[in-house]
Scaffold this active site. Structure first.
Site, PDB file in Angstrom:
ATOM      1  N   GLU A 105       0.892  -1.159   0.127  1.00 16.93           N
ATOM      2  CA  GLU A 105       0.057   0.175  -0.149  1.00 16.93           C
ATOM      3  C   GLU A 105       0.952   1.240  -0.153  1.00 16.93           C
ATOM      4  OE1 GLU A 105      -2.356  -1.413   3.369  1.00 16.93           O
ATOM      5  OE2 GLU A 105      -4.101  -0.959   2.066  1.00 16.93           O
ATOM      6  N   GLU A 125      -4.152  -9.305   4.088  1.00 21.96           N
ATOM      7  CA  GLU A 125      -4.862  -9.232   5.291  1.00 21.96           C
ATOM      8  C   GLU A 125      -6.024  -9.985   5.486  1.00 21.96           C
ATOM      9  OE1 GLU A 125      -3.554  -7.007   3.081  1.00 21.96           O
ATOM     10  OE2 GLU A 125      -2.535  -5.299   4.030  1.00 21.96           O
TER      11      GLU A 125
END
Ligand code: NAI
Length: 694
Positions: A105, A125
Site C-alpha cells: 500500500e 490481510e
C-alpha cells in the site's frame, strides 16, 4: 535508526531498516515522514527513492503493534502514504524481496514503482480476517485491474512481481540493479516535472464490471460462508469502480473498522500468534546449544514410518529406514515411491525429484547401519514390549549424543526413555497421519529430556515445515487425550437418540471439515477399539459408551471395509446413512433402557466442543500444555478445528467461561453425567471472570 537517507545523483534514497521484514511500526512511520520532509526541504534533492534493501521493501504492518494503540498512533499508515502521494518531488518505490500488505500500500502511494521480478507481491490481510485498510482496496484495482485485484485481495495470495508485469503496477521490472533503475525513474519523473502520476487518478477498466462482480459475489459467498472478510474485501474493491476516490476510501475504512470488531478476525489473529508462540518453549532459548541433524534413522516402514521418512527426504536429509523383514521393507519402499510418483504425475514435484528423493533413502535390516545417525525415530507397533526391544537395541548401537525419538501415540515416553542409559536424549515426536501431509508435530518432553534435545527438535520441525507444539507425558498427549472426550460424547449422543449423520452435520455446520463419525470411518474404527480395550483393563472406573464397540463387532471398521458408521460403495468415499447402523443404535439404546429424545444441533456442538475444553483445562492445569494457545494450535493444525473460531480454548473464551461452566454442570446432571467432572481450572477462571488466553 529505522529509516536513513543518503543522496545519490540528486536523488534522496530513503532506506527502511527494521529487521526482519521492515514492518511499518511507529518508529518507521515517523522516520519515513521525517525523511520525506527533509528531502523536500533540501534544494539539492530532485527526487526520492524509498527502498528496504534486498530482503524486503516491507512486509507490512508491524505485528508487534497489532491490537495495540501504537498501530494507529500518528502518523498512521494512511497519512504516511498520503504524504508521499502529495510530495512536491517525485517518489519512487524500489521493491526487492517483498512488498506485502501495508508495504504494498505504501508503494501504491508513490509516483512510480520499480521491482525485482522475483519480489513477492500481495495483500494478505484477509488471512487475518481483515481487509487492506490503507488504500489497498482502491489503488490496487486501479493498478492491476479488477479481476486480478479481486482475486488477490479476497484470497490473500502472494505472487512474484514478474506475474504482474503486464499491469500498470510497475513502471519497470529491473533487469539489473533495482536501485539504479529506481533512481533513473525518479530522475526522469523530476525532469518531466509536476504533476506526477498518481494511481488514485487512474480508473479501473473492465468491459463488464457489474456482471463480473455479480459472479464474484456468488463465488465468494459460496467459498467463505463463515468468513466475513472476503466479502468485505470484495465490496471495498467494488467501491473502487466509482468516480470518487475518497468515497471508495471511506467504504474501505468503514469495512476495516467493522471487520476489526468481528470474532472471526480476532480468532484468526489469535491463531496466527498462537502458532508463533508455540515455538517458544520454557527452558529453551537462542542460547541453548543445538545438535546437528545430518542423517536420520527410522525404525518401522509402516503407515507412519514411511510418511515420516518422506518429510526428511523432502528436506534433503538422508534416511536409513530399518525393518525386521525384507517384505515389510519392500512394501514400505514401494509406498513411498508410489507417493512420489503420484505427486510427480500431479505436477506437485518435478519428475527428476522422484529419483533424487529416493536416492536419499537407504533401506536396511541391520541395526549396525544406524551407528552414525544423529536422530532415530521409532515407528513400530504400539506395544510397550516391542518399544523396549527397539530402544534397548538403539541404546547399544547408536552413537553417543544422538537423539532417540518415539512416534508412540499413547505410551509413556518416560518409560521408553528408561529402556536406555540416556534418557536425556529421548523424547516423543508424535506425527499425525498422513505424516507427509499433516502439519502438526507434538513434541513430547519427557521428565529427563534435555533442553538441548528439545531445542534441536523444535528447530528441526521448522526445517520439515511442521508446526511443533510441546506436550508433557500423559496418555494421548494433548490432542488424542482431548479427542477421546469428544468422541465419547459423540457416541453418548447416539445412545440418546441422535444419528451419526445428525452429529456430523451439526459439527460440520460449526465449521469442522469432517464430523466425528465420518472422521472415524476414514481413520478406521478398529484403532479406537483397540485403545478402548486397553482402557477397560487399565481404567475400569471410567464411564464408557459401548456403542462404537458394537459397530466394530459388526466388522464395520470404516471406509477400508466398505462399512462403518455409514455405508460406502466400492471406489467411492461418499458416506451414505446406514439402516443397519440405525437398527443397531435403536436396539442398543433399548437394551440400555434409554428412551430416544430429540437433540438439537446446538446441544451437539456444546457437548462435543466443551468436552474438548474441559479436558483442555485439565491438561493446562497439569502442565501437559504450557499455554492455552498451544492447545488451540494442536486443534487447528491437527484436528480440523475451524480456524475462524481460533481453537477450542479461544472459542471457550469467546463464549465466556462462565457460560461454558454452566453448560458443563448441566451436562454433569444429565445422561452419562459422570463423564463430566468440571475441571477445577475451568471453575476457578470462570468464577474469577477470567479467560484461558489472557
Ligand atoms: P504399522 O503397523 O503401519 O507399522 C509398523 C511397522 O513397524 C510395520 O511395518 C512393522 O513391520 C514394523 N515393526 C514392528 N516391529 C518392529 C521392530 N522390532 N523393528 C523394526 N520394525 C518393526 O503402524 P503405524 O500405524 O505406522 O504405527 C507405528 C507407530 O506410530 C505406533 O506407535 C503408533 O501408535 C504410532 N502412530 C500411529 C498413527 C496412525 O495414525 N497410524 C498416528 C500417530 C502415531
Amino acid at each position: 535508526m529505522s529509516v536513513t537517507t543518503f543522496l545519490r545523483d540528486g536523488i534522496a534514497v530513503i532506506t527502511i531498516s527494521q529487521p526482519p521484514v521492515n514492518g511499518l511500526g511507529i518508529a518507521v512511520r515517523r522516520g519515513l515522514v521525517e525523511a520525506l520532509d527533509a528531502a523536500n526541504d533540501n534544494p539539492a534533492v530532485q527526487g526520492i527513492v524509498v527502498t528496504g534493501g534486498a530482503r524486503a521493501f516491507s512486509g507490512g504492518a508491524d505485528i508487534r503493534e497489532f491490537n495495540t494503540p501504537l498501530a494507529m498512533q500518528a502518523p498512521n499508515l494512511p497519512s504516511v502514504i498520503a504524504a508521499f502521494e502529495a510530495s512536491p518531488k517525485p517518489c519512487v518505490a524500489a521493491i526487492e524481496g517483498m512488498a506485502l500488505g501495508g508495504g504494498l500500500e505504501l508503494a501504491l502511494g508513490m509516483h512510480g514503482r520499480v521491482a525485482d521480478g522475483r519480489a513477492q507481491i500481495g495483500l494478505p490481510e484477509v488471512k487475518l480476517g481483515l481487509l487492506p485498510g490503507a488504500g489497498g482496496t482502491q489503488r490496487f484495482p486501479h493498478a492491476v485491474g479488477l479481476e486480478t485485484a479481486l482475486n488477490m485481495i479476497c484470497s490473500g495470495t502472494l505472487v512474484p512481481a514478474a506475474q504482474l508485469k503486464d499491469t500498470r503496477l510497475f513502471d519497470a521490472l529491473a533487469e539489473g540493479d533495482t536501485m539504479d533503475a529506481a533512481i533513473g525513474l525518479a530522475k526522469s519523473l523530476a525532469e518531466a516535472g509536476a504533476p506526477f502520476p498518481k494511481i488514485r487518478d487512474l480508473r479501473v477498466e473492465h468491459p463488464d464490471a457489474e456482471a463480473f462482480l455479480g459472479f464474484a459475489r456468488g463465488a465468494v459467498a459460496a467459498a467463505s460462508a463463515h468468513y466475513p472478510a472476503p466479502m468485505a474485501c470484495l465490496e471495498a474493491v467494488a467501491a473502487s469502480l466509482g468516480k470518487d476516490f475518497d468515497a471508495g476510501i471511506e467504504v474501505e475504512r468503514k469495512g476495516f473498522a467493522a471487520l476489526m470488531a468481528t470474532p472471526e478476525a480476532r480468532a484468526l489473529q489469535h491463531a496466527f500468534f498462537a502458532e508463533r508462540n508455540a515455538a517458544k518453549v520454557e527452558g529453551v532459548d537462542a542460547s541453548t546449544p543445538r545438535r546437528e541433524i545430518r542423517r536420520v534413522g527410522i525404525i518401522g516402514a509402516g503407515t507412519m514410518g514411511g510418511g515420516i521418512a518422506m518429510n526428511f527426504l523432502n528436506a534433503g536429509i538422508p534416511v536409513r529406514l530399518l525393518e525386521m523383514k525384507q517384505e515389510a521393507l519392500d512394501r514400505g519402499l514401494a509406498t513411498i515411491r508410489g507417493n512420489y510418483e503420484s505427486s510427480a504425475k500431479k505436477g506437485r514435484i518435478k519428475p527428476e525429484d522422484v529419483e533424487a528423493r529416493m536416492g536419499l533413502l537407504h533401506p536396511t535390516l541391520d541395526y549396525a547401519e544406524l551407528g552414525d545417525v544423529d536422530l532415530v525415530i521409532e515407528a513400530v507397533f504400539e506395544e510397550i514390549g516391542v518399544k523396549q526391544q527397539v530402544f534397548e537395541r538403539l541404546d547399544a548401537v547408536v552413537r553417543e549424543g544422538a537423539i532417540l525419538a518415539s512416534n508412540t501415540s499413547t505410551l509413556d515416553v518416560d518409560r521408553i526413555a528408561g529402556f536406555t542409559r540416556r534418557p536425556q536424549d529421548v523424547l516423543g515426536m508424535h506425527f499425525f497421519s498422513p505424516a507427509n501431509v499433516m502439519k502438526l508435530l507434538e513434541v513430547v518432553r519427557g521428565k529427563a529430556t534435555s533442553p538441548e534435545v528439545l531445542a534441536t527438535v523444535m528447530d528441526l520441525a521448522k526445517t520439515l515445515r511442521k508446526t511443533a507444539v510441546v506436550s508433557g507425558v500423559c496418555d494421548g498427549f494433548i490432542g488424542n487425550r482431548m479427542i477421546e472426550q469428544y468422541s465419547r460424547q459423540a457416541t453418548f449422543l447416539l445412545e440418546e437418540g441422535a444419528t451419526p449423520q445428525q452429529v456430523d452435520r451439526a459439527m460440520e455446520k460449526f465449521g469442522f471439515a469432517m464430523g466425528p463419525f465420518r472422521m472415524s470411518d476414514l481413520a478406521g474404527n478398529d484403532i479406537g477399539w483397540a485403545i478402548r480395550k486397553r482402557r477397560y483393563v487399565e481404567q475400569p472406573e471410567m464411564t464408557y459408551s459401548r456403542t462404537a464397540d458394537k459397530l466394530c463387532e459388526m466388522g464395520r471398521f470404516g471406509q477400508k471395509t466398505g462399512a462403518g458408521w455409514y455405508d460406502y460403495r466400492p471406489g467411492d468415499r461418499t458416506a451414505h446413512p446406514s439402516q443397519a447402523v440405525e437398527d443397531m443404535l435403536r436396539e442398543h439404546a433399548a437394551s440400555l433402557g434409554v428412551a430416544p429424545r430429540k437433540i438439537s444441533d446446538a446441544e451437539i456442538v456444546e457437548r462435543l466442543v466443551y468436552a474438548l475444553v474441559n479436558e483442555g483445562a485439565q491438561i493446562l492445569a497439569e502442565g501437559i500444555a504450557a499455554k492455552a494457545s498451544d492447545i488451540d494450535v494442536v486443534y487447528l493444525t491437527g484436528y480440523g478445528f475451524p480456524v475462524f473460531r481460533g481453537g477450542p480454548m479461544r472459542y471457550a473464551d469467546e463464549v465466556g467461561l462462565y457460560n461454558v461452566l454452566r453448560a458443563v454442570r448441566r451436562f454433569a446432571a444429565g445422561y452419562a453425567g459422570d463423564a463430566w467432572q468440571p475441571a477445577p481450572l475451568l471453575i476457578e477462571l470462570a468464577e474469577a471472570g477470567k479467560s484461558f488466553n489472557a
